[in-house]
Structures are given as C-alpha cells and as structure tokens.
Write a protein that holds these residues in place. Structure first.
Motif, PDB file in Angstrom:
ATOM      1  N   VAL A   1      54.347  78.823  55.813  1.00  6.54           N
ATOM      2  CA  VAL A   1      53.391  78.292  56.784  1.00  6.54           C
ATOM      3  C   VAL A   1      52.839  76.994  56.232  1.00  6.54           C
ATOM      4  CG1 VAL A   1      51.215  78.718  57.998  1.00  6.54           C
ATOM      5  CG2 VAL A   1      52.760  80.626  57.517  1.00  6.54           C
ATOM      6  N   GLU A   2      52.780  75.977  57.080  1.00  7.56           N
ATOM      7  CA  GLU A   2      52.226  74.678  56.696  1.00  7.56           C
ATOM      8  C   GLU A   2      51.380  74.179  57.851  1.00  7.56           C
ATOM      9  OE1 GLU A   2      51.566  71.485  54.203  1.00  7.56           O
ATOM     10  OE2 GLU A   2      52.966  73.080  53.722  1.00  7.56           O
ATOM     11  N   CYS A   3      50.144  73.764  57.575  1.00  7.18           N
ATOM     12  CA  CYS A   3      49.270  73.225  58.620  1.00  7.18           C
ATOM     13  C   CYS A   3      48.985  71.754  58.345  1.00  7.18           C
ATOM     14  CB  CYS A   3      47.964  73.995  58.685  1.00  7.18           C
ATOM     15  SG  CYS A   3      48.183  75.651  59.354  1.00  7.18           S
ATOM     16  N   VAL A   4      48.916  70.982  59.418  1.00 12.18           N
ATOM     17  CA  VAL A   4      48.603  69.558  59.333  1.00 12.18           C
ATOM     18  C   VAL A   4      47.645  69.212  60.474  1.00 12.18           C
ATOM     19  CG1 VAL A   4      50.789  68.931  58.233  1.00 12.18           C
ATOM     20  CG2 VAL A   4      50.614  68.923  60.712  1.00 12.18           C
ATOM     21  N   PRO A   5      46.816  68.170  60.285  1.00 16.08           N
ATOM     22  CA  PRO A   5      45.919  67.769  61.372  1.00 16.08           C
ATOM     23  C   PRO A   5      46.700  67.179  62.546  1.00 16.08           C
ATOM     24  CG  PRO A   5      45.346  66.665  59.295  1.00 16.08           C
ATOM     25  CD  PRO A   5      46.623  67.395  59.076  1.00 16.08           C
TER      26      PRO A   5
ATOM     27  N   GLU B   1      41.252  63.347  57.228  1.00 12.35           N
ATOM     28  CA  GLU B   1      41.468  63.953  55.920  1.00 12.35           C
ATOM     29  C   GLU B   1      40.916  65.375  55.904  1.00 12.35           C
ATOM     30  OE1 GLU B   1      40.270  61.524  52.672  1.00 12.35           O
ATOM     31  OE2 GLU B   1      41.197  59.743  53.520  1.00 12.35           O
ATOM     32  N   TYR B   2      41.819  66.315  55.784  1.00 11.57           N
ATOM     33  CA  TYR B   2      41.470  67.729  55.725  1.00 11.57           C
ATOM     34  C   TYR B   2      42.233  68.360  54.586  1.00 11.57           C
ATOM     35  CZ  TYR B   2      39.603  67.200  60.423  1.00 11.57           C
ATOM     36  OH  TYR B   2      38.880  66.802  61.502  1.00 11.57           O
ATOM     37  N   SER B   3      41.680  69.444  54.070  1.00  6.52           N
ATOM     38  CA  SER B   3      42.441  70.250  53.120  1.00  6.52           C
ATOM     39  C   SER B   3      42.615  71.633  53.745  1.00  6.52           C
ATOM     40  CB  SER B   3      41.723  70.337  51.769  1.00  6.52           C
ATOM     41  OG  SER B   3      40.546  71.089  51.888  1.00  6.52           O
ATOM     42  N   PHE B   4      43.684  72.295  53.362  1.00  5.25           N
ATOM     43  CA  PHE B   4      43.998  73.619  53.901  1.00  5.25           C
ATOM     44  C   PHE B   4      44.180  74.590  52.750  1.00  5.25           C
ATOM     45  CE2 PHE B   4      45.482  70.517  56.967  1.00  5.25           C
ATOM     46  CZ  PHE B   4      44.944  70.997  58.153  1.00  5.25           C
ATOM     47  N   SER B   5      43.603  75.762  52.902  1.00  2.03           N
ATOM     48  CA  SER B   5      43.848  76.824  51.926  1.00  2.03           C
ATOM     49  C   SER B   5      44.465  78.001  52.682  1.00  2.03           C
ATOM     50  CB  SER B   5      42.555  77.241  51.220  1.00  2.03           C
ATOM     51  OG  SER B   5      41.631  77.765  52.139  1.00  2.03           O
ATOM     52  N   TYR B   6      45.389  78.678  52.016  1.00  2.00           N
ATOM     53  CA  TYR B   6      46.155  79.767  52.616  1.00  2.00           C
ATOM     54  C   TYR B   6      45.946  81.007  51.765  1.00  2.00           C
ATOM     55  CZ  TYR B   6      48.646  75.692  54.476  1.00  2.00           C
ATOM     56  OH  TYR B   6      48.969  74.501  55.079  1.00  2.00           O
ATOM     57  N   ASP B   7      45.706  82.145  52.420  1.00  2.00           N
ATOM     58  CA  ASP B   7      45.641  83.371  51.620  1.00  2.00           C
ATOM     59  C   ASP B   7      47.048  83.833  51.254  1.00  2.00           C
ATOM     60  OD1 ASP B   7      46.397  84.345  54.116  1.00  2.00           O
ATOM     61  OD2 ASP B   7      44.988  86.010  54.101  1.00  2.00           O
ATOM     62  N   LEU B   8      48.057  83.349  51.983  1.00  2.00           N
ATOM     63  CA  LEU B   8      49.466  83.629  51.701  1.00  2.00           C
ATOM     64  C   LEU B   8      50.278  82.567  52.429  1.00  2.00           C
ATOM     65  CD1 LEU B   8      51.623  85.605  50.539  1.00  2.00           C
ATOM     66  CD2 LEU B   8      51.533  86.784  52.736  1.00  2.00           C
ATOM     67  N   GLN B   9      50.823  81.610  51.700  1.00  6.77           N
ATOM     68  CA  GLN B   9      51.537  80.508  52.354  1.00  6.77           C
ATOM     69  C   GLN B   9      53.026  80.776  52.479  1.00  6.77           C
ATOM     70  OE1 GLN B   9      50.899  76.642  50.627  1.00  6.77           O
ATOM     71  NE2 GLN B   9      51.664  75.601  52.442  1.00  6.77           N
ATOM     72  N   LYS B  10      53.595  81.532  51.558  1.00  5.42           N
ATOM     73  CA  LYS B  10      55.016  81.859  51.579  1.00  5.42           C
ATOM     74  C   LYS B  10      55.183  83.320  51.218  1.00  5.42           C
ATOM     75  CE  LYS B  10      56.621  77.326  50.177  1.00  5.42           C
ATOM     76  NZ  LYS B  10      57.484  76.556  49.288  1.00  5.42           N
ATOM     77  N   GLY B  11      56.274  83.909  51.698  1.00  7.50           N
ATOM     78  CA  GLY B  11      56.524  85.295  51.345  1.00  7.50           C
ATOM     79  C   GLY B  11      57.791  85.821  51.968  1.00  7.50           C
ATOM     80  N   THR B  12      58.055  87.088  51.727  1.00  4.73           N
ATOM     81  CA  THR B  12      59.192  87.789  52.302  1.00  4.73           C
ATOM     82  C   THR B  12      58.647  88.945  53.114  1.00  4.73           C
ATOM     83  OG1 THR B  12      60.580  87.193  50.428  1.00  4.73           O
ATOM     84  CG2 THR B  12      61.335  89.031  51.789  1.00  4.73           C
ATOM     85  N   MET B  13      59.072  89.020  54.371  1.00  5.52           N
ATOM     86  CA  MET B  13      58.546  90.022  55.298  1.00  5.52           C
ATOM     87  C   MET B  13      59.173  91.398  55.020  1.00  5.52           C
ATOM     88  SD  MET B  13      56.622  88.282  57.666  1.00  5.52           S
ATOM     89  CE  MET B  13      56.595  89.406  59.022  1.00  5.52           C
TER      90      MET B  13
ATOM     91  N   VAL C   1      48.550  85.765  57.941  1.00  7.47           N
ATOM     92  CA  VAL C   1      48.235  84.639  57.082  1.00  7.47           C
ATOM     93  C   VAL C   1      46.982  83.978  57.637  1.00  7.47           C
ATOM     94  CG1 VAL C   1      48.993  82.375  56.274  1.00  7.47           C
ATOM     95  CG2 VAL C   1      50.662  84.234  56.493  1.00  7.47           C
ATOM     96  N   THR C   2      45.965  83.831  56.807  1.00 10.46           N
ATOM     97  CA  THR C   2      44.738  83.155  57.238  1.00 10.46           C
ATOM     98  C   THR C   2      44.722  81.769  56.581  1.00 10.46           C
ATOM     99  OG1 THR C   2      43.559  85.242  57.421  1.00 10.46           O
ATOM    100  CG2 THR C   2      42.224  83.252  57.295  1.00 10.46           C
ATOM    101  N   VAL C   3      44.558  80.747  57.453  1.00 10.68           N
ATOM    102  CA  VAL C   3      44.505  79.358  56.996  1.00 10.68           C
ATOM    103  C   VAL C   3      43.091  78.865  57.230  1.00 10.68           C
ATOM    104  CG1 VAL C   3      45.451  77.046  57.286  1.00 10.68           C
ATOM    105  CG2 VAL C   3      46.906  79.041  57.704  1.00 10.68           C
ATOM    106  N   THR C   4      42.488  78.271  56.213  1.00 13.52           N
ATOM    107  CA  THR C   4      41.146  77.721  56.342  1.00 13.52           C
ATOM    108  C   THR C   4      41.225  76.215  56.171  1.00 13.52           C
ATOM    109  OG1 THR C   4      40.226  79.753  55.421  1.00 13.52           O
ATOM    110  CG2 THR C   4      38.775  77.833  55.479  1.00 13.52           C
ATOM    111  N   ALA C   5      40.691  75.504  57.172  1.00 13.61           N
ATOM    112  CA  ALA C   5      40.677  74.036  57.144  1.00 13.61           C
ATOM    113  C   ALA C   5      39.286  73.559  56.778  1.00 13.61           C
ATOM    114  CB  ALA C   5      41.077  73.473  58.496  1.00 13.61           C
ATOM    115  N   THR C   6      39.205  72.574  55.900  1.00 12.83           N
ATOM    116  CA  THR C   6      37.933  71.946  55.558  1.00 12.83           C
ATOM    117  C   THR C   6      38.127  70.439  55.558  1.00 12.83           C
ATOM    118  OG1 THR C   6      38.429  72.170  53.207  1.00 12.83           O
ATOM    119  CG2 THR C   6      37.043  73.859  54.177  1.00 12.83           C
ATOM    120  N   LYS C   7      37.083  69.733  55.977  1.00  9.29           N
ATOM    121  CA  LYS C   7      37.137  68.265  56.002  1.00  9.29           C
ATOM    122  C   LYS C   7      36.773  67.749  54.629  1.00  9.29           C
ATOM    123  CE  LYS C   7      36.119  64.434  58.943  1.00  9.29           C
ATOM    124  NZ  LYS C   7      35.885  64.073  60.304  1.00  9.29           N
ATOM    125  N   LEU C   8      37.541  66.781  54.152  1.00  2.00           N
ATOM    126  CA  LEU C   8      37.278  66.220  52.817  1.00  2.00           C
ATOM    127  C   LEU C   8      36.125  65.252  52.855  1.00  2.00           C
ATOM    128  CD1 LEU C   8      40.941  65.595  51.660  1.00  2.00           C
ATOM    129  CD2 LEU C   8      39.430  67.459  51.016  1.00  2.00           C
TER     130      LEU C   8
END
Length: 171
Positions: free
Chosen positions: A137-141, A146-158, A164-171
């Motif tokens: 999973v990849e998120c972009v504005p 300018e934002y940063s993204f944090s992922y509780d799980l960005q890659k994996g095997t199902m 997957v929870t993505v949190t966006a914050t403004k820099l």
C-alpha cells in the motif's frame, strides 16, 4: 330458500359491505379518516465513509480474502490516493478480484493494481484476493502539498482478511 335464510344472507352481505368501507378522497365512505400511510425508514449512509465489501465467490478454492485500507487524516480536508499492488498470486487468477471505495469508486483488479481517493475516515476494500498473495500500500497526496504517511502495515502476505490503517499528517 326461506325468508329467514334470505334475510340472514342479506344482513351478512350488508355488514360485510359496511365493514369494507371504500376510501374516497382521504375519507372513508362512512365519514371516518383513513389511516396515515406507514413511513418508510430512510436508508442511512455508512458512517465514516465505510463501504460494503463486494461479495466474491471462490469456485476454485483459491481463497477469497479482503484487504481494507483505512485513511486517517484528522483535521485535514484533503483527499489522498491510496495505491494497492497485489502480486505473487502463486498461479491464481485475479479475474474475480474487485475493489470498492467511497463515491462510486469501484473496479476489477485484473492487472494487480487499484487506486482510489480517500479522505479522513474513509476506506477502500479489495475483495477476492487469493490466499498467500503479496500486497503493498502506498499513499500520495492528490494536491501538491507536503504530507507524511505512516502505515500500521504497508506490505505483507495475505493469509487472512487484513486491515491497513494509513495516517496522514501535514509537515
């Protein structure tokens, strides 16, 4: 037929007709008001931008897992592009893999990728993913910012349904 039987039959017919009063112009013929029609309950939209996962059958026994991406962007009115890549499906087909997101965003994931715009509290669901499939999973504005993204799980095997929870914050 005797006179008594005829009178009883006529009385029953008249009583039945009176009981089945015809409704005309909002009033019963007997002068009473017709009952108000029952109100239909309005369908409430899903809270927080939640969408319902599509139902995907599993005719080949390959597994039918769901991947949910939830966006958290507290205090931000922006939308972000959530890009999901599904690969290494171990010979299984992605022809029945579908995605849904708010605002009628939906489609098939035949090529192994899907993208949707998500705002705070919204989610995207990819359904029909075969067992033991890799994802990222990849998120972009959407807008240049300018934002940063944090992922509780960005890659994996199902191997099970995954969130997957993505949190966006403004820099």
């Amino acid at each position: 037929m005797s006179l008594n039987v005829k009178l009883i039959a006529a009385g029953i017919a008249l009583a039945g007709a009176a009981a089945a009063a015809v409704v005309l112009g909002g009033q019963k013929k007997d002068g009473g008001e017709k009952p108000a029609p029952a109100k239909k309950e309005a369908k409430k939209p899903a809270a927080g931008g939640a969408v319902k996962a599509p139902v995907v059958d599993d005719p080949n026994g390959e597994g039918s897992l769901n991947l949910t991406v939830r966006m958290k962007a507290p205090g931000l009115g922006e939308k972000f592009m959530a890009n999901i890549v599904i690969e290494n499906v171990a010979g299984a087909s992605l022809n029945r893999t579908l995605f849904v997101a708010p605002g009628s965003q939906k489609g098939n994931v035949k090529d192994g990728t899907c993208t949707a715009k998500l705002g705070d509290g919204e989610e995207m669901i990819v359904a029909g993913i075969p067992n033991y499939t890799d994802f990222s999973v990849e998120c972009v504005p959407v807008e240049v910012a300018e934002y940063s993204f944090s992922y509780d799980l960005q890659k994996g095997t199902m191997s099970d349904d995954t969130v997957v929870t993505v949190t966006a914050t403004k820099l």
